[in-house]
Design a protein around this motif. Structure first.
Motif, PDB file in Angstrom:
ATOM      1  N   CYS B  27      83.502  25.715  41.468  1.00  0.00           N
ATOM      2  CA  CYS B  27      83.692  24.158  41.133  1.00  0.00           C
ATOM      3  C   CYS B  27      85.040  23.608  41.976  1.00  0.00           C
ATOM      4  O   CYS B  27      85.454  22.475  41.699  1.00  0.00           O
ATOM      5  CB  CYS B  27      84.111  24.224  39.695  1.00  0.00           C
ATOM      6  N   ASN B  28      85.392  24.505  43.011  1.00  0.00           N
ATOM      7  CA  ASN B  28      86.525  24.055  43.865  1.00  0.00           C
ATOM      8  C   ASN B  28      87.857  24.301  43.294  1.00  0.00           C
ATOM      9  O   ASN B  28      88.905  24.154  43.948  1.00  0.00           O
ATOM     10  CB  ASN B  28      86.413  22.660  44.501  1.00  0.00           C
ATOM     11  N   GLY B  29      87.869  24.644  41.918  1.00  0.00           N
ATOM     12  CA  GLY B  29      89.076  25.003  41.423  1.00  0.00           C
ATOM     13  C   GLY B  29      89.858  26.246  42.040  1.00  0.00           C
ATOM     14  O   GLY B  29      91.145  26.083  42.545  1.00  0.00           O
ATOM     15  N   CYS B  30      89.129  27.409  42.378  1.00  0.00           N
ATOM     16  CA  CYS B  30      89.600  28.510  43.043  1.00  0.00           C
ATOM     17  C   CYS B  30      89.996  28.306  44.452  1.00  0.00           C
ATOM     18  O   CYS B  30      90.817  28.807  45.335  1.00  0.00           O
ATOM     19  CB  CYS B  30      88.641  29.713  42.964  1.00  0.00           C
ATOM     20  N   ASP B  31      88.900  27.366  45.166  1.00  0.00           N
ATOM     21  CA  ASP B  31      89.177  26.881  46.510  1.00  0.00           C
ATOM     22  C   ASP B  31      90.560  26.135  46.608  1.00  0.00           C
ATOM     23  O   ASP B  31      91.171  26.298  47.685  1.00  0.00           O
ATOM     24  CB  ASP B  31      88.053  26.130  46.960  1.00  0.00           C
ATOM     25  N   GLY B  66      83.256  31.294  43.196  1.00  0.00           N
ATOM     26  CA  GLY B  66      82.143  30.587  42.230  1.00  0.00           C
ATOM     27  C   GLY B  66      80.938  31.628  41.865  1.00  0.00           C
ATOM     28  O   GLY B  66      80.940  32.918  42.515  1.00  0.00           O
ATOM     29  N   PRO B  67      80.348  31.217  41.009  1.00  0.00           N
ATOM     30  CA  PRO B  67      79.166  32.072  40.604  1.00  0.00           C
ATOM     31  C   PRO B  67      78.024  32.188  41.704  1.00  0.00           C
ATOM     32  O   PRO B  67      78.013  31.081  42.294  1.00  0.00           O
ATOM     33  CB  PRO B  67      78.706  31.407  39.336  1.00  0.00           C
ATOM     34  N   MET B  68      77.229  33.101  41.902  1.00  0.00           N
ATOM     35  CA  MET B  68      76.396  32.935  42.877  1.00  0.00           C
ATOM     36  C   MET B  68      74.970  32.171  42.344  1.00  0.00           C
ATOM     37  O   MET B  68      74.235  32.421  41.388  1.00  0.00           O
ATOM     38  CB  MET B  68      75.667  34.586  42.939  1.00  0.00           C
ATOM     39  N   THR B  69      74.919  30.950  42.838  1.00  0.00           N
ATOM     40  CA  THR B  69      73.783  29.895  42.412  1.00  0.00           C
ATOM     41  C   THR B  69      72.739  30.101  43.278  1.00  0.00           C
ATOM     42  O   THR B  69      72.625  30.768  44.259  1.00  0.00           O
ATOM     43  CB  THR B  69      74.514  28.472  42.532  1.00  0.00           C
ATOM     44  N   VAL B  70      71.616  29.793  42.443  1.00  0.00           N
ATOM     45  CA  VAL B  70      70.164  30.194  43.067  1.00  0.00           C
ATOM     46  C   VAL B  70      70.270  29.526  44.601  1.00  0.00           C
ATOM     47  O   VAL B  70      69.854  30.097  45.548  1.00  0.00           O
ATOM     48  CB  VAL B  70      69.113  29.558  42.047  1.00  0.00           C
ATOM     49  N   ARG B  71      70.801  28.296  44.478  1.00  0.00           N
ATOM     50  CA  ARG B  71      70.648  27.411  45.807  1.00  0.00           C
ATOM     51  C   ARG B  71      71.364  28.241  46.976  1.00  0.00           C
ATOM     52  O   ARG B  71      70.829  28.048  47.961  1.00  0.00           O
ATOM     53  CB  ARG B  71      71.248  26.018  45.485  1.00  0.00           C
TER      54      ARG B  71
END
Lengths: 164, 147
Positions: B27-31, B66-71
């Motif tokens: 979500c860019n929070g950690c980034d 981030g979570p590993m999104t499918v995309r």
């Protein structure tokens, strides 16, 4: 000559870099870190489980009683559990040292057991109510509180109505 | 006593692991927190000898958010394979560790350690910069063992 002023100020105040991890760092007051659970004060109302955004809190029924489990690796440290807890049984400490090796991934938990009691009136199984004064409005004396704690939910209602 | 070239390289590279950042649907929070640890003199991750690099081929320590999104799953796996061995992987934030608040979503593949070997976890949503520094310090300890 502005740079001389800045130079003098920097020499006087020293570097602004936080010395961590080589030295001590600051922790702001009220920082939400590792969660602490106090089974003594918990009444198993399961409000925290309901409001937990990350699904980190789980209650499960076992033969010994109700088990509380919180996994820090899916906790967002939002503090809703602490906010909604009516008996102040759950508390977010200021400890943020949570980095760990992957082998300890599933060890980052907070456990608690709410033991089952046998109702002194009817003999039914129930969870002991917390000895936290905020949970009580009615029975006032210590003896009454102690009696109240060893009753099941149905007998507690009767107790409050003055039927026992 | 003469040191071989590889021993010299090894002793020098132990002092300066390079960081590489993979965003696996964060979500860019950690980034933002990673940028804070790197760019703001107050936290200054370069004191540990680390430096952010732009190419996966230069990387030693990989920070995944981030979570590993499918995309992004295939892209992340491809990127991860481009990073030369030995490498140390750090999962920053609760999303790569468990899926966090996105856990069990149709768009999220699951915890990162099902797909990649993770060495250090830094939980938080997002973790504070000092916690990330602590995680990087742990990763450097692992990195020194691997060399």
């Amino acid at each position: 000559m502005n740079f001389l002023k800045i130079l003098a100020r920097n020499l006087a105040l020293g570097p602004s870099t936080d010395p961590f991890p080589f030295g001590e760092t600051f922790t702001p007051k009220g920082l939400r870190g590792r969660v602490e659970f106090d089974a003594e004060n918990c009444t198993a109302c399961r409000y925290c489980e309901q409001v937990c955004i990350g699904g980190a809190i789980r209650f499960s029924k076992t033969p010994e009683g109700m088990r509380f489990l919180l996994w820090h690796n899916t906790c967002t440290f939002c503090g809703l559990c602490e906010f909604y807890c009516p008996t102040h049984a759950i508390h977010l400490t200021e400890d943020w040292h949570l980095a760990h090796g992957n082998e300890d991934k599933y060890a980052m938990v907070e456990n608690g057991l709410l033991p089952t009691i046998v109702c002194t009136q009817c003999g039914a199984e129930a969870i002991a109510i917390a000895p936290n004064p905020t949970a009580f409005k009615e029975p006032a004396t210590e003896g009454q509180k102690e009696q109240y704690r060893h009753l099941c939910a149905r007998c507690r209602r009767k107790f409050l109505q003055g039927a026992l | 006593m003469s040191l071989t070239r590889s021993q010299i390289v090894r002793s020098l590279s132990a002092r300066s692991p390079w960081l590489y950042r993979i965003n696996a649907g964060s979500c860019n929070g950690c980034d933002v927190e990673l940028a804070t640890t790197a760019c703001i003199p107050r936290y200054d991750v370069e004191r540990l000898g680390c430096q952010y690099c732009g190419s996966p081929k230069h990387a030693d320590i990989v920070l995944i958010t981030g979570p590993m999104t499918v995309r992004v799953k295939d892209k992340v796996l491809r990127l991860y394979e481009e990073i030369p061995d030995p490498k140390v992987t750090v999962a920053v934030g609760i999303c790569p560790i468990s899926g966090g608040v996105f856990r069990e979503s149709y768009a999220v593949c699951g915890a990162m350690d099902q797909f990649l070997p993770i060495d250090v976890n830094v939980p938080g949503c997002p973790p504070r910069p000092q916690a990330i520094l602590e995680g990087v310090a742990k990763a450097i300890a692992v990195w020194k063992e691997r060399l």
